[in-house]
Design a protein around this motif. Sequence first.
Motif, PDB file in Angstrom:
ATOM      1  N   GLY A 227       0.696  -1.212   0.013  1.00 48.42           N
ATOM      2  CA  GLY A 227       0.118   0.103   0.116  1.00 48.42           C
ATOM      3  C   GLY A 227       1.048   1.304  -0.598  1.00 48.42           C
ATOM      4  O   GLY A 227       1.349   1.522   0.668  1.00 48.42           O
ATOM      5  N   LEU A 228       0.449   2.004  -0.730  1.00 48.15           N
ATOM      6  CA  LEU A 228       1.277   3.785  -0.677  1.00 48.15           C
ATOM      7  C   LEU A 228       0.327   4.659   0.135  1.00 48.15           C
ATOM      8  O   LEU A 228      -0.793   4.772  -0.877  1.00 48.15           O
ATOM      9  N   VAL A 229       0.298   5.156   0.960  1.00 45.93           N
ATOM     10  CA  VAL A 229      -0.486   5.995   1.993  1.00 45.93           C
ATOM     11  C   VAL A 229       0.200   7.460   2.270  1.00 45.93           C
ATOM     12  O   VAL A 229       0.959   7.529   2.131  1.00 45.93           O
ATOM     13  N   GLY A 230      -0.802   8.536   1.820  1.00 47.55           N
ATOM     14  CA  GLY A 230      -0.369   9.529   2.599  1.00 47.55           C
ATOM     15  C   GLY A 230      -1.269  10.506   2.052  1.00 47.55           C
ATOM     16  O   GLY A 230      -2.078  10.408   1.169  1.00 47.55           O
ATOM     17  N   PRO A 231      -0.911  11.317   2.745  1.00 42.82           N
ATOM     18  CA  PRO A 231      -1.805  12.618   2.418  1.00 42.82           C
ATOM     19  C   PRO A 231      -2.071  13.374   0.799  1.00 42.82           C
ATOM     20  O   PRO A 231      -1.418  13.592  -0.213  1.00 42.82           O
ATOM     21  N   ASN A 232      -3.034  14.088   0.396  1.00 44.47           N
ATOM     22  CA  ASN A 232      -3.532  14.384  -1.111  1.00 44.47           C
ATOM     23  C   ASN A 232      -2.017  15.375  -1.880  1.00 44.47           C
ATOM     24  O   ASN A 232      -0.848  15.905  -0.904  1.00 44.47           O
ATOM     25  N   GLY A 233      -1.396  14.865  -3.018  1.00 40.77           N
ATOM     26  CA  GLY A 233      -0.491  15.199  -3.254  1.00 40.77           C
ATOM     27  C   GLY A 233       0.941  14.819  -2.742  1.00 40.77           C
ATOM     28  O   GLY A 233       2.256  15.344  -2.292  1.00 40.77           O
ATOM     29  N   ALA A 234       0.906  13.589  -1.770  1.00 42.29           N
ATOM     30  CA  ALA A 234       2.136  12.977  -1.693  1.00 42.29           C
ATOM     31  C   ALA A 234       3.120  12.499  -2.244  1.00 42.29           C
ATOM     32  O   ALA A 234       4.176  11.953  -2.047  1.00 42.29           O
ATOM     33  N   GLY A 235       2.503  11.949  -4.106  1.00 41.14           N
ATOM     34  CA  GLY A 235       2.838  11.316  -4.998  1.00 41.14           C
ATOM     35  C   GLY A 235       2.645   9.956  -5.280  1.00 41.14           C
ATOM     36  O   GLY A 235       3.142   9.066  -5.973  1.00 41.14           O
ATOM     37  N   LYS A 236       1.336   9.379  -4.517  1.00 43.09           N
ATOM     38  CA  LYS A 236       0.800   7.951  -4.426  1.00 43.09           C
ATOM     39  C   LYS A 236       0.626   7.720  -5.747  1.00 43.09           C
ATOM     40  O   LYS A 236       0.638   6.685  -6.659  1.00 43.09           O
ATOM     41  N   THR A 237      -0.513   8.607  -6.391  1.00 42.68           N
ATOM     42  CA  THR A 237      -0.700   8.608  -7.365  1.00 42.68           C
ATOM     43  C   THR A 237       0.305   8.286  -9.038  1.00 42.68           C
ATOM     44  O   THR A 237       0.442   7.972 -10.310  1.00 42.68           O
ATOM     45  N   THR A 238       1.253   9.059  -8.802  1.00 42.65           N
ATOM     46  CA  THR A 238       2.132   9.902  -9.310  1.00 42.65           C
ATOM     47  C   THR A 238       2.945   8.650  -9.340  1.00 42.65           C
ATOM     48  O   THR A 238       3.609   7.376 -10.915  1.00 42.65           O
ATOM     49  N   THR A 239       3.185   7.708  -8.992  1.00 44.97           N
ATOM     50  CA  THR A 239       4.100   6.652  -8.312  1.00 44.97           C
ATOM     51  C   THR A 239       2.556   5.770  -9.011  1.00 44.97           C
ATOM     52  O   THR A 239       4.234   4.755  -9.720  1.00 44.97           O
ATOM     53  N   MET A 240       2.106   5.241  -8.801  1.00 46.29           N
ATOM     54  CA  MET A 240       0.846   3.889  -9.426  1.00 46.29           C
ATOM     55  C   MET A 240       1.249   4.470 -10.815  1.00 46.29           C
ATOM     56  O   MET A 240       1.652   2.985 -11.824  1.00 46.29           O
ATOM     57  N   LYS A 241       1.209   5.784 -11.689  1.00 49.95           N
ATOM     58  CA  LYS A 241       1.332   5.980 -13.646  1.00 49.95           C
ATOM     59  C   LYS A 241       2.225   5.634 -13.531  1.00 49.95           C
ATOM     60  O   LYS A 241       2.980   4.942 -14.933  1.00 49.95           O
ATOM     61  N   MET A 242       4.093   5.796 -12.858  1.00 49.48           N
ATOM     62  CA  MET A 242       4.863   4.881 -14.384  1.00 49.48           C
ATOM     63  C   MET A 242       5.071   3.772 -13.387  1.00 49.48           C
ATOM     64  O   MET A 242       5.065   3.453 -14.637  1.00 49.48           O
ATOM     65  N   VAL A 243       4.711   3.306 -12.329  1.00 47.65           N
ATOM     66  CA  VAL A 243       4.833   1.621 -12.470  1.00 47.65           C
ATOM     67  C   VAL A 243       4.152   1.318 -13.705  1.00 47.65           C
ATOM     68  O   VAL A 243       4.204   0.176 -14.752  1.00 47.65           O
TER      69      VAL A 243
ATOM     70  N   THR B 207      -3.283   2.732  -3.324  1.00 52.73           N
ATOM     71  CA  THR B 207      -3.300   4.045  -3.068  1.00 52.73           C
ATOM     72  C   THR B 207      -4.017   3.620  -2.450  1.00 52.73           C
ATOM     73  O   THR B 207      -5.950   3.326  -2.628  1.00 52.73           O
ATOM     74  N   THR B 208      -4.694   3.780  -0.774  1.00 53.31           N
ATOM     75  CA  THR B 208      -6.228   4.055  -0.064  1.00 53.31           C
ATOM     76  C   THR B 208      -5.991   4.998   0.633  1.00 53.31           C
ATOM     77  O   THR B 208      -4.792   5.701   1.251  1.00 53.31           O
ATOM     78  N   HIS B 209      -7.364   5.898   1.409  1.00 51.51           N
ATOM     79  CA  HIS B 209      -6.959   7.373   2.147  1.00 51.51           C
ATOM     80  C   HIS B 209      -7.910   6.323   3.288  1.00 51.51           C
ATOM     81  O   HIS B 209      -8.119   7.026   4.650  1.00 51.51           O
ATOM     82  N   TYR B 210      -7.893   5.317   3.317  1.00 56.17           N
ATOM     83  CA  TYR B 210      -8.972   4.442   4.237  1.00 56.17           C
ATOM     84  C   TYR B 210      -7.595   3.117   5.428  1.00 56.17           C
ATOM     85  O   TYR B 210      -7.424   2.764   4.408  1.00 56.17           O
ATOM     86  N   MET B 211      -7.332   4.271   6.332  1.00 60.44           N
ATOM     87  CA  MET B 211      -6.016   3.664   7.055  1.00 60.44           C
ATOM     88  C   MET B 211      -6.567   2.256   7.423  1.00 60.44           C
ATOM     89  O   MET B 211      -5.878   1.548   7.635  1.00 60.44           O
ATOM     90  N   ASP B 212      -7.856   1.618   8.244  1.00 58.88           N
ATOM     91  CA  ASP B 212      -7.843   0.325   8.326  1.00 58.88           C
ATOM     92  C   ASP B 212      -8.220  -0.372   7.253  1.00 58.88           C
ATOM     93  O   ASP B 212      -8.123  -1.307   6.986  1.00 58.88           O
ATOM     94  N   GLU B 213      -8.587  -0.033   5.664  1.00 60.60           N
ATOM     95  CA  GLU B 213      -8.410  -1.145   4.220  1.00 60.60           C
ATOM     96  C   GLU B 213      -6.899  -1.363   4.449  1.00 60.60           C
ATOM     97  O   GLU B 213      -6.797  -2.096   4.544  1.00 60.60           O
ATOM     98  N   ALA B 214      -6.118  -0.336   4.476  1.00 60.63           N
ATOM     99  CA  ALA B 214      -5.043  -0.404   4.938  1.00 60.63           C
ATOM    100  C   ALA B 214      -3.650  -1.181   5.360  1.00 60.63           C
ATOM    101  O   ALA B 214      -3.156  -2.557   5.339  1.00 60.63           O
ATOM    102  N   GLN B 215      -4.744  -1.192   6.748  1.00 58.44           N
ATOM    103  CA  GLN B 215      -4.146  -2.260   7.865  1.00 58.44           C
ATOM    104  C   GLN B 215      -4.647  -4.052   7.611  1.00 58.44           C
ATOM    105  O   GLN B 215      -4.413  -4.598   8.117  1.00 58.44           O
TER     106      GLN B 215
END
Length: 301
Positions: free
Chosen positions: A32-48, A189-197
């Motif tokens: 999981g990639l987690v972080g606030p908005n603008g942290a770079g998560k989606t950009t990282t995914m799009k590079m993958v 990626t997710t903004h739900y920490m219970d989901e990530a956990q």
Amino acid sequence: MVIEARALNKRYGDIVAVESLNFSVEKGRCYGLVGPNGAGKTTTMKMVYCIVTPTAGSLRVFGLDVREHPRRIKARLGVVPQENNLDPDLTTWQNLMVYARYFGLPRQLARARCREQLDFMHLSDRADTPVPDLSGGMKRRLIMSRALVNDPELIILDEPTTGLDPQVRHLIWDKLLELRDRGITLLMTTHYMDEAQKLCDEIIIMDEARRIDEGSPDDLIHRHLPPYVLEVRAGRALAADIRGRFPQISHQESGRSLYFYGGSSADFDGILSTWPQVERVLRPASLEDVFLKLTGREIRA
């Protein structure tokens, strides 16, 4: 390794989207990639998944360089994007068949795969339904079905359950765990920490384009926090009074709430006995507490 990133960077002019990112993803695990908005998560995914080209650094998927072999990489993965990009002019079945043909699957195999994925996501009775007539949860399940028709080795999921009701969220969680148990690798990626956990074997916490920590959910919780959290809801005056009387107890503040951290429930006896009327919740520390401790409690635009 399914994914290997070394000193990965992405810039848009003067804007740094991802900086000096290092991580590896093993086969058959959920990362999981987690972080606030603008942290770079989606950009990282799009590079993958080879939609965005890295500015610098190394990124290999299935051992292949994303700059040199994007088509070979894309053929072996499935993508569940953040947005709904289904074709509204087609039915459920037609959306899957058209997508399957993009991978050059023979018609008979494509039909078998589409039937299999509709059944897997509990959509068989909606095969002939036009996309606009599907509920939000059905559309999300259809997008996941579509991501599976090419029998991918790696599935990229960008906020897979955002906006869904609890029943659909739990169904998707069960399906993702089933896919992982089959040996399919998941990067989400997710903004739900219970989901990530619940879902992730390993979590990378990102903020301001960088990785700030990584580990299993339990490791991250044990590394950064004591076992217990006392949430106290109080006004400014009472919050200041509580902080002043118990400075030895680690805490954070957010709005009208104070979060105290302790090694046992007994650490909070003084607070509970001094203010028995105050609204409070005593619970185990969670991944969400870690996230907020590392990235802050202020709202990001």
